[in-house]
Design an enzyme around this catalytic site. Structure first.
Site, PDB file in Angstrom:
ATOM      1  N   HIS A   6       1.864 103.986 -19.367  1.00  0.00           N
ATOM      2  CA  HIS A   6       1.772 102.474 -18.827  1.00  0.00           C
ATOM      3  C   HIS A   6       0.319 102.139 -18.416  1.00  0.00           C
ATOM      4  CE1 HIS A   6       1.288 103.193 -14.193  1.00  0.00           C
ATOM      5  NE2 HIS A   6       1.529 104.269 -14.777  1.00  0.00           N
ATOM      6  N   CYS A  40      -7.066  99.573   4.890  1.00  0.00           N
ATOM      7  CA  CYS A  40      -5.603  98.668   5.197  1.00  0.00           C
ATOM      8  C   CYS A  40      -4.785  98.493   3.973  1.00  0.00           C
ATOM      9  CB  CYS A  40      -6.224  97.359   5.753  1.00  0.00           C
ATOM     10  SG  CYS A  40      -6.945  97.548   7.179  1.00  0.00           S
TER      11      CYS A  40
END
Lengths: 283, 399
Positions: B202, B325
């Site tokens: 992929h 984050c």
């Protein structure tokens, strides 16, 4: 992609009350650029009432949304009313936050608490904005904060505490301490008694040597080994500990820093707070 | 712009219509098992073998049987490393780098828990590997050396040929995680002198769940799973025929389009130069020359990466970040930290990864959108002086 609520998305896309109040009655700063999030809160008062609130935030989407929510929540409140706002209220206002992002709401509450303290004239140490003992060295999280989030959010696992405060989220070496604090606080909550911390007794020479060896083997060495370094314990003379840094650490330009910040700090933390570490340079 | 501007091709890639068309019959009428004795299955086997030959050619391998189909690169990496260790049980030392993909890095951490000694070779500020360190680390106990060809975050290429030559001389198995290099630079496993080479479908326009491991003829390894005779017993289990056929088609296309990678580099450079010129506080993470043509990683100061991504997302642009984050961990990317990228820009680092399907228009659009995104976040930032239009001195270097 994070599972942010509509409210969180709305507020990070178009945050309210962004900016500075030049004639603010109080300014409170929490966090740092190194940690990855930081918040500066500005409040303007009319007597006891908050008539304006603004913020600046360095951080992710939920940090921006939490800050925006905080300013909206305090606006129009009296100082006493504002003091009652907890991180849980911020989360509720946002309709929820992903578990890993709970610390963003805690940052909001910390800024508010700091601002209110400053207004009351209580001393807030700018350099070391810590209360209690630092448990997590990586993120500078104290036992006080951990106990507070455990109590206010009814947390029951170490993972929860990491999600709320970041504590233990980097090197993980304090996870056992967090677990101890958690147990202690849960016990306290159950009994609703105030914790009494056991006092440290002076160590005997044998006990001290044993503790130094254990600390170096179990705590310091694994940390150094992660970076391809190592440490050798050469001698112990009273409270002086002679060590030699090996591998990567030996010729590392920041070996002095490693020695003081890691080795000495850990020994002071786990053995005695006046241990002195001396480096023996390899001939 | 209504359609998405997809600049996250190091995460995954589009499956083009030719590849979809190639696999569809095997999801429909041609459902035979290639291991069956009858022609209904046997015919399918021919397609699988054609795909194997395509992958072999893409990697420059000599023999089709050197290609083992897997579910993806994580499996390929695990098979190469664990397969080698379980054959050479007396060797207890593994060498890899500090900037590997988690598929290798976390496997090595697990090996350490099991008592293996692992050397993590450092990189310099540009993300280039410390070759001397690697060579010095090799000893009699070294079972395998596993090094990525191209880094997924910065695109920096490692000197696998030099490593391969050094290790061949000493008879030490060499595994190359080639996931981010395939389809972007020419591959020749014989030039590299590697014993293993892992790829993931992929990442080069085949569907997810497809991959392969090149295993050099004569390489001594043990399978990691036990079952049927498929893949000569090295990877038992009925073959993922539609995926394999699709990956074969994608390999054909990758070889055919390899020359277009120069054009990808032109677009990448235009984006990179445009951003660095527009934002004086931005800096490039990684070596500007020794890298794959499609990747650029730029650190923006005083703003946080996840916030940039969310704002870009609003504008229909898909990119990626090394910020703490956005990954759900609390520290910025291990790659940027290994390079010593300062925290101030590591938190605001954005990876743009292009493909041959990226257009000039998309790059121009991205360049036109970035200023408003960054400026909006700078306005929000406590570390930015909006009056003076400059960063504030950073105080408090620790958390």
């Amino acid at each position: 992609m994070w599972d942010y609520t509509g409210k969180v998305k709305e507020l990070y896309k178009a945050p309210k009350n962004v900016g500075v109040i030049p004639d603010a009655d109080v300014v409170a700063e929490v966090g740092s650029i190194v940690c990855g999030d930081a918040l500066t809160l500005y409040l303007k008062l009319d007597g006891e009432k908050i008539i304006d609130a603004k913020f600046q935030t360095f951080g992710c989407g939920s940090a921006i949304a939490s800050s925006s929510a905080l300013t909206e929540m305090v606006m129009g409140k009296t100082l006493d009313e504002a003091a009652k706002i907890t991180n849980k209220d911020i989360v509720e206002y946002l309709g929820g936050l992903p578990e890993q992002k709970m610390h963003c709401s805690v940052m909001g509450q910390e800024a508010l608490t700091k601002a209110l303290k400053k207004l009351k004239g209580e001393t807030v140490e700018e350099e070391e904005e810590v209360e209690g003992e630092i448990v997590c060295q990586c993120f500078g999280v104290t036992d006080t904060l951990i106990k507070k989030v455990v109590r206010e959010n009814d947390l029951s696992t170490v993972e929860d505490i990491t999600n709320y405060t970041k504590a233990g989220g980097a090197c993980g070496s304090c996870l056992h301490k967090i677990e101890d604090i958690l147990h202690e606080e849960r016990k306290n909550m159950a009994e609703e008694n105030i914790a009494v911390k056991p006092e440290k007794k002076p160590l005997t020479n044998i006990k001290r040597m044993q503790l130094v060896e254990e600390t170096i083997t179990d705590i310091v060495r694994p940390i150094l080994q992660r970076d391809g370094g190592n440490i050798e314990l050469v001698d112990i003379d009273g409270k002086k500990v002679m060590v030699r840094l090996l591998g990567n650490c030996a010729n590392c330009v920041i070996s002095d820093v490693t020695l003081k910040n890691l080795v000495q700090d850990k020994l002071r933390e786990f053995v005695e707070d006046d241990i002195e570490v001396i480096e023996q340079v390899q001939v | 712009m209504n359609e998405i501007v997809y600049l996250d091709n190091n995460a995954t890639t589009m499956v083009p219509p030719e590849v979809v068309d190639a696999m569809l019959p095997f999801l429909g009428s041609r459902y035979g098992n290639p291991s069956s004795m009858h022609d209904f299955g046997g015919d399918v086997s021919d397609d699988v073998e054609r795909a194997r030959d395509s992958v072999r050619r893409m990697l420059g391998a000599d023999n089709d049987y050197e290609i083992v189909f897997t579910s993806g690169a994580t499996e390929s990496d695990n098979l190469a490393i664990m397969g080698t260790l379980s054959y050479h049980k007396d060797k207890r030392h593994v060498i890899t780098t500090r900037v590997e993909h988690p598929a290798v890095l976390n496997l090595c951490r697990q090996l350490e828990r099991q008592g293996y000694r692992v050397t993590y070779v450092p990189v310099d500020a540009r993300g280039n590997l410390d070759l001397h360190y690697l060579f010095e680390a090799v000893d009699d106990d070294t079972a395998i050396v596993s090094v990525m060809y191209a880094n997924n975050e910065t695109g920096v290429l490692f000197p696998v040929e030099e490593i391969g030559a050094f290790l061949k001389e000493r008879g030490i198995p060499f595994h190359v995680d080639g996931v981010q290099a395939v389809g972007k630079v020419p591959i020749d496993v014989n030039k590299i002198n590697c014993d293993y080479f892992a790829i993931s479908g992929h990442k080069f326009h085949a569907p997810k769940g497809t991959g392969a491991l090149y295993v050099r003829r004569g390489t001594r390894m043990r399978p990691m799973q036990h079952g049927g005779h498929q893949e000569r017993g090295r990877r038992p289990g009925t073959l993922n025929v539609p995926g394999i056929v699709a990956m074969g088609k994608a390999a054909d296309l990758a070889m055919e389009h390899l020359k277009e990678e120069d054009h990808v580099a032109v677009l990448r450079d235009r984006l990179e130069k445009g951003l660095l010129k527009r934002f004086p506080n931005a800096s490039l993470n990684g070596d500007p020359t020794l890298r794959v043509p499609n990747t650029t990683n730029i650190g923006f100061e005083f703003v946080e990466g996840e916030a940039i991504l969310l704002y870009l997302n609003e504008k229909g642009i898909a990119a990626s970040s090394g910020s703490a984050c956005s990954s759900g961990s609390l520290e910025p990317s291990h790659v940027l930290r290994a390079m010593g990228v300062p925290f101030t820009s590591a938190h605001g680092s954005i990876r743009y990864s292009l493909s041959r399907y990226t257009t000039e228009k998309e790059i121009e659009y991205t360049l036109s959108v970035m200023p408003e995104v960054i400026e909006k976040l700078l306005e929000l930032s406590p570390f930015w002086d909006n009056e003076k239009k400059e960063g504030k001195p950073v105080t408090g270097i620790s958390c």
